[in-house]
Each structure stands twice: as structure tokens, then as C-alpha cells.
Design a protein around this motif. Structure first.
Motif, PDB file in Angstrom:
ATOM      1  N   LYS A  26      -0.386  71.815 -47.924  1.00 38.59           N
ATOM      2  CA  LYS A  26      -1.361  70.825 -48.346  1.00 38.59           C
ATOM      3  C   LYS A  26      -1.033  69.476 -47.700  1.00 38.59           C
ATOM      4  O   LYS A  26       0.129  69.117 -47.514  1.00 38.59           O
ATOM      5  CB  LYS A  26      -1.376  70.681 -49.873  1.00 38.59           C
ATOM      6  CG  LYS A  26      -1.801  71.952 -50.620  1.00 38.59           C
ATOM      7  CD  LYS A  26      -3.243  72.333 -50.321  1.00 38.59           C
ATOM      8  CE  LYS A  26      -3.681  73.520 -51.148  1.00 38.59           C
ATOM      9  NZ  LYS A  26      -5.072  73.948 -50.834  1.00 38.59           N
ATOM     10  N   LEU A  28      -1.190  66.561 -48.939  1.00 35.35           N
ATOM     11  CA  LEU A  28      -0.391  65.712 -49.826  1.00 35.35           C
ATOM     12  C   LEU A  28       1.091  65.960 -49.639  1.00 35.35           C
ATOM     13  O   LEU A  28       1.890  65.021 -49.541  1.00 35.35           O
ATOM     14  CB  LEU A  28      -0.789  65.963 -51.289  1.00 35.35           C
ATOM     15  CG  LEU A  28       0.027  65.218 -52.355  1.00 35.35           C
ATOM     16  CD1 LEU A  28      -0.071  63.715 -52.161  1.00 35.35           C
ATOM     17  CD2 LEU A  28      -0.411  65.622 -53.751  1.00 35.35           C
ATOM     18  N   ARG A  29       1.489  67.231 -49.595  1.00 38.15           N
ATOM     19  CA  ARG A  29       2.898  67.567 -49.418  1.00 38.15           C
ATOM     20  C   ARG A  29       3.406  67.055 -48.064  1.00 38.15           C
ATOM     21  O   ARG A  29       4.525  66.544 -47.959  1.00 38.15           O
ATOM     22  CB  ARG A  29       3.094  69.087 -49.504  1.00 38.15           C
ATOM     23  CG  ARG A  29       2.759  69.705 -50.832  1.00 38.15           C
ATOM     24  CD  ARG A  29       3.978  69.792 -51.745  1.00 38.15           C
ATOM     25  NE  ARG A  29       4.440  68.496 -52.240  1.00 38.15           N
ATOM     26  CZ  ARG A  29       3.904  67.835 -53.262  1.00 38.15           C
ATOM     27  NH1 ARG A  29       2.867  68.338 -53.901  1.00 38.15           N
ATOM     28  NH2 ARG A  29       4.382  66.672 -53.646  1.00 38.15           N
ATOM     29  N   ASP A  42       1.123  61.780 -56.312  1.00 39.33           N
ATOM     30  CA  ASP A  42       0.830  63.139 -56.779  1.00 39.33           C
ATOM     31  C   ASP A  42       0.658  63.104 -58.290  1.00 39.33           C
ATOM     32  O   ASP A  42       1.636  63.098 -59.031  1.00 39.33           O
ATOM     33  CB  ASP A  42       1.969  64.077 -56.388  1.00 39.33           C
ATOM     34  CG  ASP A  42       1.729  65.523 -56.840  1.00 39.33           C
ATOM     35  OD1 ASP A  42       0.615  65.809 -57.325  1.00 39.33           O
ATOM     36  OD2 ASP A  42       2.647  66.341 -56.704  1.00 39.33           O
ATOM     37  N   SER A  45      -2.075  67.524 -58.429  1.00 37.71           N
ATOM     38  CA  SER A  45      -2.104  68.596 -57.420  1.00 37.71           C
ATOM     39  C   SER A  45      -3.190  69.622 -57.708  1.00 37.71           C
ATOM     40  O   SER A  45      -3.110  70.766 -57.256  1.00 37.71           O
ATOM     41  CB  SER A  45      -0.731  69.299 -57.315  1.00 37.71           C
ATOM     42  OG  SER A  45       0.205  68.458 -56.693  1.00 37.71           O
ATOM     43  N   GLU A  46      -4.196  69.218 -58.484  1.00 43.29           N
ATOM     44  CA  GLU A  46      -5.283  70.126 -58.852  1.00 43.29           C
ATOM     45  C   GLU A  46      -6.651  69.599 -58.426  1.00 43.29           C
ATOM     46  O   GLU A  46      -7.672  70.195 -58.751  1.00 43.29           O
ATOM     47  CB  GLU A  46      -5.292  70.336 -60.372  1.00 43.29           C
ATOM     48  CG  GLU A  46      -4.038  70.991 -60.919  1.00 43.29           C
ATOM     49  CD  GLU A  46      -4.022  71.027 -62.446  1.00 43.29           C
ATOM     50  OE1 GLU A  46      -4.999  70.533 -63.068  1.00 43.29           O
ATOM     51  OE2 GLU A  46      -3.053  71.543 -63.021  1.00 43.29           O
ATOM     52  N   CYS A  52      -4.161  60.883 -55.303  1.00 43.54           N
ATOM     53  CA  CYS A  52      -3.745  61.175 -53.925  1.00 43.54           C
ATOM     54  C   CYS A  52      -4.863  60.920 -52.914  1.00 43.54           C
ATOM     55  O   CYS A  52      -4.821  61.433 -51.794  1.00 43.54           O
ATOM     56  CB  CYS A  52      -3.269  62.622 -53.815  1.00 43.54           C
ATOM     57  SG  CYS A  52      -4.570  63.857 -54.121  1.00 43.54           S
ATOM     58  N   CYS A  64      -4.500  66.506 -52.061  1.00 41.33           N
ATOM     59  CA  CYS A  64      -3.922  67.748 -52.579  1.00 41.33           C
ATOM     60  C   CYS A  64      -4.826  68.944 -52.320  1.00 41.33           C
ATOM     61  O   CYS A  64      -4.447  70.084 -52.586  1.00 41.33           O
ATOM     62  CB  CYS A  64      -3.646  67.635 -54.072  1.00 41.33           C
ATOM     63  SG  CYS A  64      -5.122  67.491 -55.106  1.00 41.33           S
ATOM     64  N   SER A 431       5.183  69.989 -63.115  1.00 40.25           N
ATOM     65  CA  SER A 431       3.813  70.081 -62.623  1.00 40.25           C
ATOM     66  C   SER A 431       2.910  69.523 -63.715  1.00 40.25           C
ATOM     67  O   SER A 431       3.322  69.357 -64.864  1.00 40.25           O
ATOM     68  CB  SER A 431       3.443  71.539 -62.338  1.00 40.25           C
ATOM     69  OG  SER A 431       3.334  72.261 -63.562  1.00 40.25           O
TER      70      SER A 431
END
Length: 861
Positions: A26, A28-29, A42, A45-46, A52, A64, A431
Motif C-alpha cells: 500500500k 501508505l506503508r 495512519d 488503514s481501512e 492518510c 491506505c 490496528s
């Protein structure tokens, strides 16, 4: 593209060409971990929260969501990629408007703003609302963000120069918060932004069942994974029980013991890489004996109920009696009895829980955290490791929101334990779904309430039974229940008061501190009952409240004499016009204490130290967005007339900053503010004789400790709390039954910072609207039936215009220049005001939250 059989991803980031050969991941990562562009936050992450947000070919996009393989040839702009002019304009406008609180959502909001202003130089408010609709802010209520974006558009369109900051901070003056720029531009560091060479990553394996006996924990398959480092279980811990007031929360559920909810940690797995944590955890096999869970208060109180804790299923009982409620009710002309229900709700702070820990000195540990008290963390970690507190060094990074949800240990103790065992840096981060599962929520409560008045409408008595579902662990369930009971009187003048409260354990997610601390629940019931009494008398709801409102010198239902700063009548007068302007307006009132009170020791502390010509303000008071550093700066500036360039507020640190208590109970502005003032008065005396440069190395210590009486006091007029703040709110619906306007009048004493104060109130009102109308936390058979995106959090397009009116009582408290807390107060009366508005709108009297059969929520099946 593919070169020699390998995937190579080519695109640009902030004008720099990127050619990356590696796994498809992704965006973002990649931005955060490979490029170290940590300004992109972050939050979930959904794809639900928008923290983000970046620009891809000029279009706002949640980082993300897309993978690198989808970005071939594209241009990506992050918050670090703004031009110097954009940095200057956006940071100024967001600070000037008061649009920055916890700051975690701010870079994403600014990227949204840029995406709009780049193509529309003169946007409307409606355009701005739609632009940021995909981004959640839990602090501001969006109004300040919208104002900031419109202001930025003006600066860009007219090429206006950016003004400089006011040099001398004073109380009541407009002053831009001291941490606004670093938060706006993403340069300020939250815990997850920490990068340390050799850092490893850890994750707790959670219970598969709400209630089950752990028979076996087998890590043999996990140990075969190349990234596996260690599994840590209860047998590795010196002390396995933690908890704020009641040590009943297991660090890990030991083999042979029984889980109490699905968030229980069974063990901790440690990996060389963050990316393989879930995979390693899935390889740990746990055998259970599944047991029937206790899922309701009724089940927990049943005679045959299994014991969730050894001492039984009742955490605490409160019985508060003043006068003779039964006799007064029996002799009253009008009596109303109803039963009310409030749900679990989730804090939904923007920053998920994260901690980083590493070895320090001999057998010591340094923990970077984002909680609500570094000293609470130090105390609990030292207890767990059986170390002296001097061996546990806690340092707070920026905190991305809390609202009470970061008072309990969530990840701090796990990170500290792993670092202490492994002797290397460890990061533990939940998470978003884990966060929902693990940390305590707002208590669901069932409230049976009877309220009485005489033939003239004067309140005579109240009697209530409050049952609070405190979930699997104590957390702060006892004090929350107590506050729900003590504040069930509301800001009214009557003398007969009888409230019985019980906090009950179940196998559900724990409940604990949440903005309002139990008063949101009892206020909903109390204010709703009052409306029915007014109906019996034929009085309008504003007049009934005005007739019974506390005045300075009145004896409150708890026996305390209302101080000269009591301003609920002024609040009611401020909202009178709004209430009578529409037949669809609902009204409610509330009071909230500042400080823990009820005889519990409570202190604010500060050290002012002169170092290299700068006055360092040192206090452990946690800022989750409310603006502690700015408040301290203005308190010092008010007392000593120093310039901002001569002051520096240090981050909370157990080595450098004295214990100023937990950021809870709307206490820090009063307690830490008074401590800063006391230290500053000493500095002022010193400055009368010497120049600042001549005071190099000097320290000035300030402490303020409240004097209050315990709830069991037999005094005629005990002092339960050192200060109370008051609010009256009016919620108005449009003809279709949707929110049209909110007017919130608040008596919070002296204004410290206008932008921060009004921003806190707007954010609190927006949170209260969500509590009243849309937010829920459904569970099924003890398991979560919700995700972040389905919590019912209000978006910018959902929040109506919010008008803030600031009032004061006849006199001011001498403490901290007369300031009082507002952080909790502003959320409390909003839901009952919504209830009253809908009652007037359609004649349906609703007794449960969130309100059903409205434009926002259908009736449950």
C-alpha cells in the motif's frame, strides 16, 4: 513495469522520481516506512478516516487504499511536498482559525484543502464541507477547519502576506496555539513516527472467545517463521495484574485461567518485521475450553451466574442520599417515572494506540507513549515489572486524541515488557479494529428515574437507580458510576436526592472513562424527565429550567453551597432567544466538575526553569488536543509578561516534569494552570530584582492541591469539587427533522484562549450530536459487530452550524485567574437537547440512545 522478471514501480513523490523494486504494498506503508514521510498519518488503514490523504495527480486520495502497482507514472504529493508559500499559508490559517487540536487529522485536511483551492480559488462553504466529507475529525466539530480552508483560499487568491504571531501571550486574547505549525505540517512526532535502528515489532494474540479457559498455548509453528523472535506469556511477567484503582486486569491470560472478553491478550509475539506480525500470530495455536459468557447485567446478577472475578460480579455500589426523597415524592403534586437506556460508545480518537520501548540504564526501560498520564503509565509498568519507579522512564509524544480512552494501559505495558526482556527497541501498535476491541468504552447504563415537583413547578425530589455495565474489567468504572450518581441532580436547586448506583461486570468490552465521565448518561435521563414535568404543569421547557436553576449561594443537592461563579442562569438567558425562535428547538442543561474532588488527593504541579535564557515550562499534564502547552504559555505570559520567544513547553517526561495528574475530570486548566501561575509569581518576584539572563539555572516550583470532602462527609455543607462549569444548549431541527442549528452557552469562567475554547465546545457539541443521534457500538454474543467506518461518526456535511455563547457567573473563582474546565461539559447536554427537539418535532418521547425513528436512524428491528 517488469525488468528482468522483477516488478519495478516508477512514480514521483513530491517532485522526486521514484523507482522502487520490491513487494507490492500500500502507498501508505511505502510513504511512511520506506520514504519516512511520516506526515501522512495512519488512522485506520481501512479507507474510512482520511488521515492518510495525499494528492495523486492532483486528486485527493487515501494512501491506505492504492497499491504501488496502481501508481505507474503518477505524481504524488504529501504534506511534506507543499511549497514554502503553501506551508506558510496553511499552517497560519489552521492555527489562526483554531482548526488544530490533537493534530492527527490535520495534514490530511490540508491536502483536501489544497485539492480544492488549486482548482477553485473562491470556494463556498458547501464546497469545503463536501471536500472534507471523507475525512473525520473527532476534536473540532469541523467548523474551525472549514473556516481555516476558506481563510487559506482568501490568502492564496489575494496573495496576502501572513501576519506574525502575537509576541506576548496573555489570557483572554486571541493567540495561536504553540504546537499548531508542527501538527499542521506533519513535522511533530506521534509515537508511531519514531524510527530506531534495530527496532522490532510485537503484537498480542487476543482471545478467540468472550469466556473460555486457556488449556494450551503452542508456538512451535510460529517459531519456524524466519522473522519470529519470541513469544511472551504470563509466565514471563513478574506481576500479571494491572489496573488504575482495582488491580483486576490481566496482562496476559495464563494457561489454566479464564478469559473475560475478546480483547484479552493471551500472549505477545515479537517479529523482526511489522509486515509479518499477523502471520506469526496466526501460527500460535491456543486450545480453549469454551464457556458460556455473561453478556448482560441481568445475567451477571442472576443467582447462578458464574463469577467473572473472584470477588463477584458487582464492581462497586454507590448510594447517595440527601434529605428524604421518598417522603418528598409522596407529598409532591407532580411525579414522573421513566426508564432510560444508553449504549456503549467508542471514543474513535484519530490516533490508534502505539508505544515504543527500549532499554535504559541497568535493568531500566524507556517508554515513548501517547496516553493521558505518563505517571499512571510509570506506576503500572513498574508494578508489572516489580521495578522501582526510577527504573521506568516514560516520555509522551504528541497524542492524537484521547477523550478518556487512553487512560488505561493498552500497548504501553506490552512494549515495556518486551523491551525489558529482549533488551532491544520494541514497537507495539494496535490496528484500528484491535483498538475498537481492546480499550474501554463509554458505559451502557439503565436508569430508572423518578422526578417530582410542586404545583408551582419547583423541583422537590429525585430518586434513581442506575445500573452500569462495566464490562470485563474495573478500569475507572467505580468513579464513572459515582459521577453519574452525584451529577444526576443536574444544575438545579432542590434538596431531596436519593440515587443508588451499581457497576456490574460482564464478559463484554470494558467500560471506563469517556468525555463526560458518566454524566452524559444520567443527564440524558434527568433532562428528559424534566420535560415531562413541565408538560404536566403546562410550562415551556426553558421556563421550567430557569425557575429551578442554581444561583450563587443556593445549596446544591449534594449539600455544597453554589459559589459566586455559578452561571447556569446566565447560560439559560443566553439561549432563550434560540429556544423560542422555533417550535422544533430542544433544550437541556448540565454541570460538570473541574478536578477529581470528593476528597481524593488531587494536585497540579509545574517547574519553571531558566535554561540558556529560555523559561522552560515543565509539567506532565497530557495534551490530547485541548491545548495544555498553549494554556501554560498564556498563564506564564499573563503573570510575567514574557515573550513567546522566551518560553518553551517541554513534553511530559517522568525525569523532567513533575506529576500533574491525569488529563481527566476537566482538571488540567484549573490545576496545572494554577500551578503554573504559582511558579510564575515566584519568577515574577525574581524578575523584579534581576534580568532573565541573571536567573540562569534557577528553578521555580508551583503546586496546587485541592481541598474537598469525601462523598461520605457528614458536614452540613461539604465541598465536593473546587469548581463547576455550566452549560445550556439548544438544538434546532429543520422542517424535515434534520439538524439545523445548535446554540451552546457555556460558563467556563475566564477565557484562556478563544480559538481553543470555542473549538473545544464545537467539537464537544459535535460529539454529543453523534452520541444522541448516530453513534452506536453493537456487539453480538460478546463479539464486535462494528468497524471504524460503521460507528456512525458524523462527517462535516452532517454537522450543523454551531453557535457558541460564552458567559460568566456573577463572580470569579480565585483559582487560576478564574478559569474552569470545558472539555467534558460541552458534550453532556447535547443528546438530551436532541431528544427534546424531536419530542417537540413529532410528539414521540424517546427513552434510548441513539434516538430512533429520526432522520438519522431508523427503528431497530
Amino acid at each position: 513495469m517488469v525488468l528482468e522478471g522483477k516488478a519495478v514501480y516508477a512514480f514521483s513523490v513530491n517532485g522526486n522520481q521514484i523507482s522502487y523494486e520490491g513487494e507490492d504494498k500500500k502507498l501508505l506503508r511505502f510513504l511512511r516506512e520506506d520514504l519516512n514521510l511520516t506526515g501522512t498519518k495512519d488512522g485506520c488503514s481501512e479507507g474510512a478516516c482520511g488521515t492518510c490523504t495525499v494528492l495523486i495527480d492532483g486528486k485527493k486520495t487515501k494512501a491506505c487504499v492504492p497499491s504501488l502497482s496502481k501508481l505507474e507514472g503518477k505524481s504524488i504529493i504529501t504534506i511534506e511536498g507543499l511549497t514554502e508559500r503553501e506551508d506558510e499559508v496553511y499552517s497560519y490559517c489552521f492555527a489562526e482559525a483554531g482548526a488544530v487540536q490533537c493534530g492527527f487529522c490535520t495534514p490530511g485536511m490540508i491536502l483536501c484543502a489544497k485539492s480544492l483551492i488549486d482548482v477553485e480559488k473562491n470556494p463556498t462553504l458547501d464546497m469545503v464541507k463536501k471536500t472534507i466529507k471523507g475525512n473525520i475529525c473527532r476534536c473540532t466539530g469541523y467548523k474551525k477547519i472549514e473556516e481555516a480552508i476558506l481563510m487559506a483560499a482568501t490568502f492564496m487568491r489575494e496573495d496576502k502576506p501572513v501576519p506574525k504571531q502575537e509576541e506576548e501571550p496573555k489570557l483572554t486574547k486571541k493567540f495561536r496555539r504553540v504546537d499548531a505549525v508542527e501538527k499542521a505540517l506533519g513535522t511533530g512526532l506521534y509515537t508511531d513516527d519514531i524510527r530506531i535502528d534495530g527496532m522490532v515489532f510485537a503484537k498480542a494474540l487476543r482471545s478467540a472467545y468472550p469466556r473460555a479457559r486457556v488449556l494450551e498455548i503452542d508456538s512451535s509453528e510460529a517459531e519456524k517463521h524466519p522473522d519470529f523472535i519470541r513469544m511472551i506469556t504470563a509466565s514471563d511477567i513478574p506481576e500479571n495484574k494491572l489496573g488504575h484503582l482495582t488491580q483486576d486486569w490481566d496482562v496476559f491470560i495464563a494457561k489454566g485461567d479464564i478469559t473475560r472478553y475478546i480483547g484479552d491478550a493471551i500472549c505477545l509475539v515479537v517479529s523482526k518485521r511489522r509486515e509479518t506480525l499477523d502471520e506469526i500470530a496466526s501460527l500460535v495455536k491456543v486450545d480453549y475450553e469454551v464457556l458460556k459468557p455473561v453478556l448482560s447485567i441481568e445475567e451477571a446478577l442472576a443467582e447462578e451466574a458464574p463469577l467473572i472475578h473472584e470477588g463477584g460480579n458487582t464492581l462497586s455500589v454507590e448510594h447517595i442520599v440527601r434529605g428524604d426523597a421518598d417522603s418528598a415524592i409522596a407529598n409532591s403534586k407532580h411525579v414522573i417515572s421513566r426508564i432510560y437506556h444508553t449504549p456503549y460508545t467508542e471514543h474513535a480518537f484519530m490516533e490508534p494506540e502505539c508505544a515504543v520501548a527500549l532499554s535504559e540504564g541497568k535493568d531500566g526501560v524507556l517508554v515513548y507513549t501517547s496516553g493521558q498520564s505518563i505517571y499512571d503509565e510509570q506506576h503500572e509498568i513498574s508494578r508489572m515489572l516489580r521495578l522501582p519507579t526510577s527504573k521506568v522512564h516514560c516520555h509522551s509524544m504528541l497524542v492524537g486524541g484521547g477523550f478518556g480512552g487512553k487512560e488505561d494501559m493498552s500497548v504501553q505495558h506490552h512494549a515495556a515488557l518486551a523491551a525489558w526482556i529482549l533488551k532491544q527497541p520494541v514497537k507495539v501498535k494496535l490496528s484500528r479494529q484491535e483498538s475498537l476491541m481492546v480499550h474501554p468504552k463509554r458505559h451502557p447504563m439503565d436508569i430508572e428515574l423518578t422526578t417530582a415537583c410542586d404545583e408551582n413547578g419547583k423541583l422537590t425530589a429525585m430518586k434513581a437507580v442506575i445500573l452500569a455495565n462495566t464490562g470485563a474489567y474495573a478500569s475507572l468504572g467505580g468513579p464513572v458510576l459515582q459521577r453519574a450518581c452525584t451529577h444526576a441532580s443536574g444544575p438545579y436547586n432542590f434538596q431531596n436526592f436519593d440515587v443508588l448506583g451499581k457497576a456490574i461486570y460482564t464478559n463484554l468490552v470494558p467500560a471506563g472513562a469517556f468525555r463526560g465521565f458518566g454524566v452524559t448518561q444520567s443527564c440524558f435521563a434527568v433532562e428528559s424527565n424534566i420535560n415531562l414535568l413541565a408538560d404536566e404543569l403546562g410550562l415551556d421547557y426553558w421556563t421550567f429550567r430557569r425557575l429551578n436553576a442554581l444561583k450563587p449561594g443556593d445549596i446544591m443537592p449534594n449539600g455544597q453551597i453554589a459559589g459566586g461563579d455559578t452561571g447556569i442562569i446566565e447560560c439559560l438567558d443566553a439561549v432563550k432567544e434560540a429556544y423560542f425562535a422555533s417550535p422544533r428547538s430542544g433544550i437541556a442543561c448540565a454541570l460538570k466538575n473541574s478536578g477529581v474532588g470528593v476528597g481524593v488527593p488531587d494536585s497540579g504541579r509545574c517547574i519553571l526553569s531558566v535554561e540558556q535564557g529560555i523559561v522552560h515550562i515543565r509539567t506532565s499534564a497530557a495534551c490530547m488536543g485541548q491545548g495544555v502547552a498553549t494554556m501554560c504559555t498564556q498563564m506564564l505570559g499573563e503573570t510575567c509578561s514574557l515573550k513567546t520567544s522566551q518560553m518553551l513547553v517541554e513534553r511530559p517526561d517522568t525525569v523532567r516534569t513533575p506529576d500533574s495528574g491525569t488529563s481527566t475530570a476537566s482538571r488540567q486548566t484549573v490545576f496545572t494552570g494554577e500551578a503554573v501561575k504559582r511558579a510564575a509569581l515566584q519568577l515574577k518576584d525574581a524578575l523584579a530584582e534581576k534580568m532573565l539572563a541573571d536567573l540562569e539555572g534557577r528553578e521555580f516550583y508551583g503546586e496546587y492541591t485541592s481541598e474537598t470532602d469525601p462523598i461520605t462527609s457528614t458536614k452540613k455543607n461539604p465541598v465536593s469539587h473546587v469548581a463547576y462549569s455550566y452549560s445550556a444548549q439548544v438544538v434546532t431541527l429543520d422542517e424535515s427533522g434534520r439538524l439545523e442549528n445548535v446554540v451552546a452557552a457555556c460558563d467556563v469562567g475566564t477565557i484562556v484562549n478563544m480559538q481553543a475554547l470555542t473549538g473545544q465546545i464545537e467539537g464537544g457539541v459535535a460529539m454529543g450530536l453523534g452520541y444522541g443521534l448516530t453513534e452506536d457500538f453493537p456487539m453480538k454474543d460478546g463479539y464486535l459487530d462494528v468497524k471504524y467506518g460503521t460507528l456512525g461518526l458524523l462527517r462535516a456535511t452532517d454537522v450543523p452550524n454551531i453557535e457558541v455563547k460564552l458567559v460568566e457567573g456573577p463572580n470569579k473563582s480565585p483559582i487560576a485567574y478564574g478559569v474552569k474546565g470545558v472539555g467534558e461539559l460541552c458534550t453532556i447536554p447535547t443528546a438530551p437537547a436532541c431528544q427534546n427537539a424531536y419530542y417537540r418535532f413529532d410528539g414521540k418521547f424517546r427513552t434510548s440512545l441513539p434516538l430512533e425513528e429520526t432522520a438519522y436512524r431508523k427503528k431497530k428491528n
